[in-house]
Motif scaffolding. Structure first.
Motif, short mmCIF file in Angstrom:
data_model
loop_
_atom_site.label_atom_id
_atom_site.label_comp_id
_atom_site.label_asym_id
_atom_site.label_seq_id
_atom_site.Cartn_x
_atom_site.Cartn_y
_atom_site.Cartn_z
N ASN A 6 0.80 -1.22 0.00
CA ASN A 6 0.00 0.00 0.00
C ASN A 6 0.84 1.28 0.00
OD1 ASN A 6 1.05 -0.24 2.53
ND2 ASN A 6 -0.92 -0.36 3.60
N LEU A 7 2.14 1.13 -0.22
CA LEU A 7 3.02 2.32 -0.25
C LEU A 7 4.00 2.22 -1.41
CD1 LEU A 7 4.07 4.96 1.02
CD2 LEU A 7 5.57 3.56 2.45
N GLU A 8 4.03 3.25 -2.22
CA GLU A 8 4.96 3.33 -3.35
C GLU A 8 6.05 4.36 -3.01
OE1 GLU A 8 4.93 4.75 -8.06
OE2 GLU A 8 3.04 4.27 -7.02
N VAL A 9 7.30 3.90 -3.08
CA VAL A 9 8.44 4.77 -2.71
C VAL A 9 9.36 4.93 -3.91
CG1 VAL A 9 10.36 5.16 -1.13
CG2 VAL A 9 8.30 3.95 -0.33
N ASP A 10 9.53 6.16 -4.35
CA ASP A 10 10.45 6.49 -5.46
C ASP A 10 11.77 6.97 -4.82
OD1 ASP A 10 11.91 7.51 -7.55
OD2 ASP A 10 10.24 8.57 -8.48
N VAL A 11 12.82 6.20 -5.06
CA VAL A 11 14.12 6.51 -4.44
C VAL A 11 15.04 7.18 -5.46
CG1 VAL A 11 16.12 5.58 -3.23
CG2 VAL A 11 13.86 4.55 -2.89
N ASN A 12 15.19 8.47 -5.31
CA ASN A 12 16.13 9.28 -6.12
C ASN A 12 15.93 9.12 -7.63
OD1 ASN A 12 17.12 9.77 -3.59
ND2 ASN A 12 19.08 8.74 -3.90
N GLY A 13 14.74 8.69 -8.04
CA GLY A 13 14.49 8.49 -9.46
C GLY A 13 15.17 7.27 -10.02
N GLU A 14 15.84 6.47 -9.18
CA GLU A 14 16.55 5.28 -9.64
C GLU A 14 15.63 4.07 -9.74
OE1 GLU A 14 19.81 4.58 -7.00
OE2 GLU A 14 20.72 6.55 -7.29
N ASP A 51 16.97 12.59 -2.14
CA ASP A 51 18.31 12.63 -1.56
C ASP A 51 18.56 11.48 -0.60
OD1 ASP A 51 16.47 13.45 0.28
OD2 ASP A 51 17.58 15.22 0.99
N PHE A 52 18.02 10.31 -0.92
CA PHE A 52 18.21 9.17 -0.04
C PHE A 52 19.67 8.72 -0.12
CE2 PHE A 52 17.98 4.97 1.71
CZ PHE A 52 16.95 5.03 2.64
N PRO A 53 20.37 8.62 1.02
CA PRO A 53 21.79 8.24 1.00
C PRO A 53 21.99 6.81 0.51
CG PRO A 53 20.96 8.24 3.24
CD PRO A 53 19.88 8.83 2.39
N GLY A 54 22.89 6.65 -0.45
CA GLY A 54 23.13 5.32 -1.00
C GLY A 54 22.15 4.91 -2.06
N GLY A 55 21.15 5.76 -2.35
CA GLY A 55 20.21 5.48 -3.42
C GLY A 55 19.38 4.23 -3.18
N LEU A 81 26.36 2.03 3.86
CA LEU A 81 25.05 2.30 3.28
C LEU A 81 23.94 1.99 4.26
CD1 LEU A 81 25.47 1.01 -0.40
CD2 LEU A 81 25.65 3.34 0.47
N THR A 82 24.08 0.90 5.01
CA THR A 82 23.07 0.55 5.99
C THR A 82 23.00 1.59 7.10
OG1 THR A 82 23.50 -1.80 5.56
CG2 THR A 82 22.30 -1.26 7.58
N ASN A 129 32.67 6.46 -2.33
CA ASN A 129 31.54 6.58 -3.26
C ASN A 129 30.41 7.43 -2.71
OD1 ASN A 129 32.90 4.92 -5.05
ND2 ASN A 129 31.89 3.04 -4.31
N VAL A 130 30.25 7.47 -1.38
CA VAL A 130 29.16 8.25 -0.78
C VAL A 130 29.75 9.30 0.15
CG1 VAL A 130 27.42 6.45 -0.97
CG2 VAL A 130 28.90 6.51 1.04
N SER A 131 30.82 9.93 -0.29
CA SER A 131 31.52 10.89 0.57
C SER A 131 30.67 12.11 0.90
CB SER A 131 32.80 11.37 -0.13
OG SER A 131 32.50 11.93 -1.40
N SER A 132 29.57 12.32 0.14
CA SER A 132 28.72 13.49 0.41
C SER A 132 27.84 13.30 1.64
CB SER A 132 27.83 13.77 -0.81
OG SER A 132 27.01 12.65 -1.10
N VAL A 133 27.69 12.05 2.10
CA VAL A 133 26.87 11.76 3.27
C VAL A 133 27.62 12.12 4.54
CG1 VAL A 133 25.58 9.98 4.50
CG2 VAL A 133 25.75 9.91 2.00
N THR A 134 26.97 12.87 5.39
CA THR A 134 27.64 13.37 6.60
C THR A 134 28.12 12.24 7.50
OG1 THR A 134 26.23 15.33 6.55
CG2 THR A 134 27.38 14.86 8.61
N ASP A 135 27.28 11.20 7.69
CA ASP A 135 27.62 10.14 8.62
C ASP A 135 28.77 9.27 8.13
OD1 ASP A 135 26.74 9.00 11.21
OD2 ASP A 135 26.48 7.20 10.01
N SER A 136 29.09 9.38 6.84
CA SER A 136 30.18 8.55 6.31
C SER A 136 31.52 8.94 6.90
CB SER A 136 30.24 8.67 4.78
OG SER A 136 30.60 9.99 4.40
N SER A 137 31.64 10.15 7.41
CA SER A 137 32.91 10.61 7.97
C SER A 137 33.32 9.80 9.19
CB SER A 137 32.82 12.09 8.32
OG SER A 137 31.82 12.31 9.29
#
Length: 536
Positions: A6-14, A51-55, A81-82, A129-137
């Motif tokens: 019952n829920l459709e989720v579009d993730v970053n257009g991917e 803007d979902f991290p990790g797409g 990613l997790t 690859n996901v260096s733009s994500v804050t928590d990746s630091s």
């Protein structure tokens, strides 16, 4: 099946996912707030994430946790990613006694000391690859710190981290087959890891090196890695990428000990940068580092072609900047021995560039006078370079010729150089006389005085009507026995006498004219005659 999708989720257009919003909201604070009490309502809803991290891959990892009753397999390859997905979906609250997704990723991260070498590398790739994500630091910092720790222990003990079963904290290492193969093909225990880290971006290499410096890893090893990285990456890099790589290599080397990189390697980097538009700051750092090693350089190192648009054959301005960096290296660093080595190198360089017809007098003099007088025990090499420059630049005015002699210390010329100067018509007469007057003993050392020689006033160039001046007395106050074997020396000496007397005659004429003018002004004569033009 309708209630369960019952829920459709579009993730970053991917990718689009069809899920049960009730199951997701049970573990996700974000979805729970989004749907609230309507979570049990019928009908389809659609959520769009831009803007979902990790797409899509990160969202799928989160779904596995939710549809598996709050459990999932977290590995170094999916940890980042997790963790980022859990952070984004606000999955930090435990549900029904089951630890939340974020806590599980934190537990896996705390066990990083038990990861394999390849696991660390995979985690680093994910961070890159996901260096733009804050928590990746957080994950990145932990991975780099662990990796450098293993390199430090490996350099102290053995070439492979796996052979160090435990450290002082009881932490065990493991080593996969790839690392073992890499070590087998490389006999050096300090460089086995170079190839494994070539995937890192210049930014991550910079972070890695800073961590190495804080952990006191050998600076020579760090320098070798940076040079290896630069050479390997240049084969496929674009021009812009090459600039970023070389700037990072220079910035990191600037923080290392001066002795960690050789002069040869620094000049190798310099030649690479000639075709690149690197920043002025990085270029200054390179020139300063070369300046600190200038006494180890060779003539071939300095013969760098001029940049486009400069008419000089070689880049004289570059050598001047490097020489300035050497002289400003700091008190105590520029020892007399190093100074003499550099003086000898610069004299060779000046001799090499002297025949360049486009070389300006100001640039030649800047090089000739850059070093203090104490740097040279002899000025013979510099004298011959000036002689060569004057021969090529025959159009120089008399004034410029006099300037060219300013860098010479006549007292440090050898007797042979004095004799050469005595008959050198390319030098201005004034300079020749100054040299001969400064140290006449240099000439006397080449001759054997004896009472039976012909006195100065019997010289073919002398005149009985001319009085001897003080300069003559200084130059020729002894009688010389010039044998047949020294006939050439006699010719040189006679030539000097002629030039000295010629200058004296000119000076006397000028003094006479000045006296007439002075008397004319005193007596009030109005028809003063102009001075005759005298040859200089």
């Amino acid at each position: 099946m309708e209630p369960y999708c019952n829920l459709e989720v579009d993730v970053n257009g991917e990718e689009t996912f069809f899920v049960d919003k009730t199951i997701i909201a049970q573990y996700s604070g974000k979805f729970d707030k989004l749907f609230g009490k309507s979570s049990g309502a019928r009908g389809k809803l659609k959520v769009i994430f831009n803007d979902f991290p990790g797409g899509a891959e990160g969202f799928e990892l989160m779904l596995r946790f939710c549809y598996n009753n709050g459990t999932t397999d977290i590995t170094p390859s999916n940890l980042l990613l997790t963790r980022c997905a859990a952070e984004f979906m606000e999955m930090k609250e435990s549900v029904a006694g089951v630890s939340n997704l974020f806590e599980q990723t934190e537990k896996t991260l705390q066990e990083i000391n038990f990861w394999t070498w390849s696991g660390l590398l995979i985690a680093l790739k994910q961070c890159q690859n996901v260096s733009s994500v804050t928590d990746s630091s957080v994950v990145l910092e932990k991975c780099l710190d662990t990796l450098v720790g293993r390199l430090v222990l490996a350099s102290e003990a053995s070439p492979c981290p796996s052979s160090c079963s435990t450290d002082s904290s009881g932490i065990r290492f493991s080593c996969d087959s790839k690392s073992s193969e890499s070590i087998k093909t490389n006999s050096s225990r300090t460089t086995w890891w170079f190839e494994d880290l070539l995937f890192l971006s210049p930014l991550l290499v910079e972070m890695l090196v800073k961590s190495m410096l804080s952990r006191k890893l050998d600076h020579v090893v760090i320098s070798k890695f940076l040079l290896y990285y630069q050479k390997a990456k240049f084969s496929t890099a674009t021009t812009d990428e090459k600039c970023k790589i070389i700037e990072m290599v220079l910035d990191m080397h600037y923080n290392l000990d001066h002795g960690s990189i050789s002069c040869k390697n620094l000049f190798g980097i310099l030649r690479v940068t000639l075709s690149l538009n690197i920043s002025k700051c990085s270029r200054n750092k390179l020139e300063n580092m070369i300046g600190s090693h200038l006494d180890q350089a060779t003539l071939d190192n300095l013969l760098v072609p001029s940049p486009y648009g400069i008419r000089y054959l070689y880049d004289v301005n570059l050598v001047l900047r490097i020489l300035k960096a050497f002289l400003h290296g700091g008190t105590g660093l520029v020892t007399p021995i190093r100074m003499r080595k550099v003086a000898g190198l610069i004299d060779l360089y000046i001799a090499e560039i002297a025949p360049d017809p486009c070389l300006k007098t100001s640039k030649f003099l800047a090089l000739a006078t850059a070093l203090p007088d104490s740097a040279r025990d002899s000025y013979d090499e510099l004298y011959h370079a000036v002689d060569m420059y004057l021969e090529v630049h025959s159009q120089l005015s008399q004034e410029d010729r006099v300037k060219m002699c300013c860098g010479l210390n006549y007292e440090k010329l050898s007797p042979q150089a004095y004799l050469h100067l005595s008959q050198n018509t390319k030098f201005p007469p004034k300079s020749a006389v100054q040299a001969l007057i400064s140290r006449p003993a240099k000439l006397n050392n080449l001759l054997r005085p004896t009472p039976s020689t012909t006195p100065y006033n019997n010289s073919p160039c002398s005149s009985g009507k001319e009085d001897k001046t003080s300069e003559q007395d200084v130059l020729y106050d002894e009688n010389f026995d010039v044998s047949a074997d020294n006939e050439k020396l006699r010719t040189h000496l006679q030539g000097m006498q002629c030039r000295v007397m010629e200058l004296e005659k000119i000076c006397k004429k000028m003094q006479s004219q000045m006296e007439k003018i002075t008397k004319s002004k005193v007596s009030g004569q109005s028809n003063a005659r102009s001075l005759p033009k005298l040859c200089s």
